[in-house]
Design an enzyme around this catalytic site. Structure first.
Site, mmCIF file in Angstrom:
data_model
loop_
_atom_site.group_PDB
_atom_site.id
_atom_site.type_symbol
_atom_site.label_atom_id
_atom_site.label_comp_id
_atom_site.label_asym_id
_atom_site.label_seq_id
_atom_site.Cartn_x
_atom_site.Cartn_y
_atom_site.Cartn_z
ATOM 1 C CG HIS A 1 -0.635 4.210 12.012
ATOM 2 N ND1 HIS A 1 -1.845 3.561 12.164
ATOM 3 C CD2 HIS A 1 -0.084 3.715 10.877
ATOM 4 C CE1 HIS A 1 -2.007 2.691 11.162
ATOM 5 N NE2 HIS A 1 -0.944 2.766 10.385
ATOM 6 C CD GLU B 1 -3.104 -1.032 5.079
ATOM 7 O OE1 GLU B 1 -3.047 -2.021 5.826
ATOM 8 O OE2 GLU B 1 -2.824 0.118 5.472
ATOM 9 C CD GLU B 2 -2.165 2.877 7.147
ATOM 10 O OE1 GLU B 2 -2.857 2.360 8.042
ATOM 11 O OE2 GLU B 2 -0.924 2.748 7.062
ATOM 12 C CG HIS C 1 -0.492 0.295 2.502
ATOM 13 N ND1 HIS C 1 -0.339 1.579 2.991
ATOM 14 C CD2 HIS C 1 -0.110 -0.525 3.512
ATOM 15 C CE1 HIS C 1 0.099 1.536 4.240
ATOM 16 N NE2 HIS C 1 0.256 0.265 4.585
ATOM 17 C CG ASP D 1 1.637 -2.775 5.437
ATOM 18 O OD1 ASP D 1 2.302 -1.744 5.655
ATOM 19 O OD2 ASP D 1 0.437 -2.897 5.767
ATOM 20 C CG ASP E 1 2.149 1.730 7.893
ATOM 21 O OD1 ASP E 1 1.866 1.182 6.819
ATOM 22 O OD2 ASP E 1 1.326 1.862 8.829
HETATM 23 N N1 TRP Z 1 -0.711 -1.333 7.751
HETATM 24 C C1 TRP Z 1 -0.932 -2.165 8.900
HETATM 25 C C2 TRP Z 1 -1.835 -1.415 9.867
HETATM 26 O O1 TRP Z 1 -1.721 -0.209 9.941
HETATM 27 C C3 TRP Z 1 0.355 -2.494 9.614
HETATM 28 C C4 TRP Z 1 0.293 -3.811 10.210
HETATM 29 C C5 TRP Z 1 -0.065 -4.133 11.455
HETATM 30 C C6 TRP Z 1 0.606 -4.993 9.547
HETATM 31 N N2 TRP Z 1 0.012 -5.449 11.629
HETATM 32 C C7 TRP Z 1 0.419 -6.023 10.486
HETATM 33 C C8 TRP Z 1 1.044 -5.305 8.259
HETATM 34 C C9 TRP Z 1 0.675 -7.316 10.140
HETATM 35 C C10 TRP Z 1 1.288 -6.625 7.929
HETATM 36 C C11 TRP Z 1 1.091 -7.627 8.869
HETATM 37 O O2 TRP Z 1 -2.650 -2.022 10.530
HETATM 38 ZN ZN ZN Z 2 0.711 -0.394 6.468
#
Ligand code: TRP
Ligand code: ZN
Ligand code: CA
Length: 437
Positions: A286, A170-171, A124, A199, A136
């Site tokens: 974040h 995605e967020e 993403h 990610d 991220d």
């Molecule tokens: N983009 C995901 C989020 O903000 C980041 C994330 C959290 C993630 N846990 C994960 C990405 C596990 C891959 C696998 O929630």
């Molecule tokens: Zn992410």
């Protein structure tokens, strides 16, 4: 720079012999049909970091973020798309609406490969509104971009059709990737050999996590890390929290890598990976501090190389016909009792799924008293199958074919023949052995 040695190079003596050839000529004499892939490249981490600097600049020029519906997102899309267009990819922009704003997915196809067997890597590209989103998920976005550019530099001719995707929103709940899969017909969905998700792969206090999903994809990443001698763990920080979930939900085999978000690194994890115990994998998750300073270069380098390793390994694999054999003809001396067990390795690649219930193991051992020998087959995960016990079996040499129910074993990986001499006086050597799926 980190370079991974593909495991097939570690066992040059293991020769794959296509079963159809073996039918017309003795296996040992048949022209060896190597199940080989092009050597995966070392992705220059400096190039990956240069993309991250560009994404940082885009955020800085656009109110500090690259979030869905904000100008920093579209500017990020434009940056990635221009690189891919210049490198010879066929790109398309897919638009959707979410929370009243236009969102974008960017899809890039590398011409060629089997259109009925698509290997896709995705990341993403959007950030949260509170920061520039460099770990991220600039990290995954930049790693797959540089891997795509490496495909172009190599003018790779994969067996699979390669596709790369950068997801929007995605967020906001995997919106872009869900939109993409929802707009595929079931026929098109069925053409995916796999989807690889990246990610957060450069976390500043990194862990090395592999998604526990499709066994072949998972094993490919584990093989890469085994080659580096870096231990991995299964990803557990929220399964389904990234875009692979959209693909998994419609039955596509998925896998991926992750270096950790807000969870805390344990002391045992810090011992094996370095970094700081008792601190989050990504303290800037974040947040406004998810900048270019929020990247561990070693993690970004390893994972970028892992992306390329997986694309090359999975994307150029050939599928041997059923009945394909893999053979090792290098002699291995068997020390007399009391002596250690010896092993002979065969690397198996390109065989989809598990080994059959009728896996055949041809053993050719030259020995002056076969009753001394205990022989096991060792699967890639370490499971053992007893082929022969020691006995008062007079006679020399073990020249035999054993049938093994190996149906619980993934076929790809290193199989071993393990032989131990458990009675003194007579000796010998493994002359050759062969495994047939
Ligand atoms: N983009 C995901 C989020 O903000 C980041 C994330 C959290 C993630 N846990 C994960 C990405 C596990 C891959 C696998 O929630
Ligand atoms: Zn992410
Ligand atoms: Ca002996």
């Amino acid at each position: 720079m980190i370079f991974s040695v593909p495991r097939r190079m570690a066992t040059a003596a293991a020769i794959a012999v296509a079963g159809l050839l073996a039918a017309t000529a003795p296996a040992a004499l048949a022209a060896p049909t190597a199940v080989s892939a092009a050597t995966p490249p070392d992705i220059p981490v400096a190039n990956v970091k240069a993309h991250l600097s560009q994404l940082q600049t885009i955020a800085s020029n656009n109110s500090g973020n690259r979030a869905h519906g904000r100008p920093g997102y579209k500017a990020s899309i434009d940056y990635v798309k221009a690189k891919l267009d210049a490198a010879g990819f066929t790109t398309s922009l897919q638009t959707f609406t979410s929370s009243g704003s236009t969102g974008y997915n960017l899809i890039a196809d590398w011409p060629g490969g089997d259109p009925n067997s698509v290997l896709m890597a995705g990341a993403h590209l959007d950030s949260v509104t509170s920061g520039p989103g460099i770990n991220d998920n600039g990290s995954g976005s930049a790693a797959i971009l540089e891997t795509a550019l490496a495909v172009s530099r190599a003018q790779l001719q994969p067996t699979k059709h390669l596709r790369f995707g950068w997801w929007g929103a995605e967020e906001l709940g995997l919106i872009g990737s869900k939109y993409y899969v929802n707009n595929l017909s079931s026929t098109e969905r069925g053409k995916f050999a796999g989807y690889l998700n990246f990610d957060m792969i450069g976390s500043p206090n990194p862990g090395y996590f592999v998604y526990d999903d499709d066994p072949t994809i998972e094993q490919t990443f584990k093989d890469y890390y085994a080659g580096l001698g870096v231990p991995t763990e299964i990803e557990t920080e929220g399964d389904g929290r990234s875009d692979h979930a959209s693909f998994k939900n419609v039955g596509v085999p998925v896998g991926g890598l992750f270096t950790g978000a807000s969870r805390t690194k344990s002391s045992s994890q810090a011992q094996k990976w370095g970094g700081t115990a008792g601190q989050a994998f990504d303290r800037c998750y974040h947040s406004s501090c998810d900048t270019t300073s929020n990247i561990n270069d070693t993690a970004l380098d390893r994972n970028s190389d892992a992306v390329a390793y997986a694309i090359w390994t999975l994307g150029t694999a050939t599928t041997p016909p059923p009945g394909s054999s893999f053979e090792n003809t290098t002699d291995v001396a068997i020390p007399d009792s009391p002596g250690a067990a010896v092993t002979s390795d065969i690397l198996v690649t390109g065989v989809p799924g598990n080994a059959p219930a009728t896996t055949k193991v041809d053993v050719n051992i030259i020995h002056t008293y076969r009753g001394d020998l205990v022989i096991d087959l060792v699967a890639p995960d370490g499971s053992t199958y007893r082929l022969k016990n020691s006995s008062w079996d007079s006679g020399d040499n073990v020249i035999a074919t054993y049938t093994v129910n190996a149906s619980s074993e993934v076929a790809n990986g290193t199989w071993k023949l393990r032989v131990q001499d458990v009675a003194s006086w007579d000796t010998g050597y493994i002359n050759s052995w062969k495994i047939t799926f």
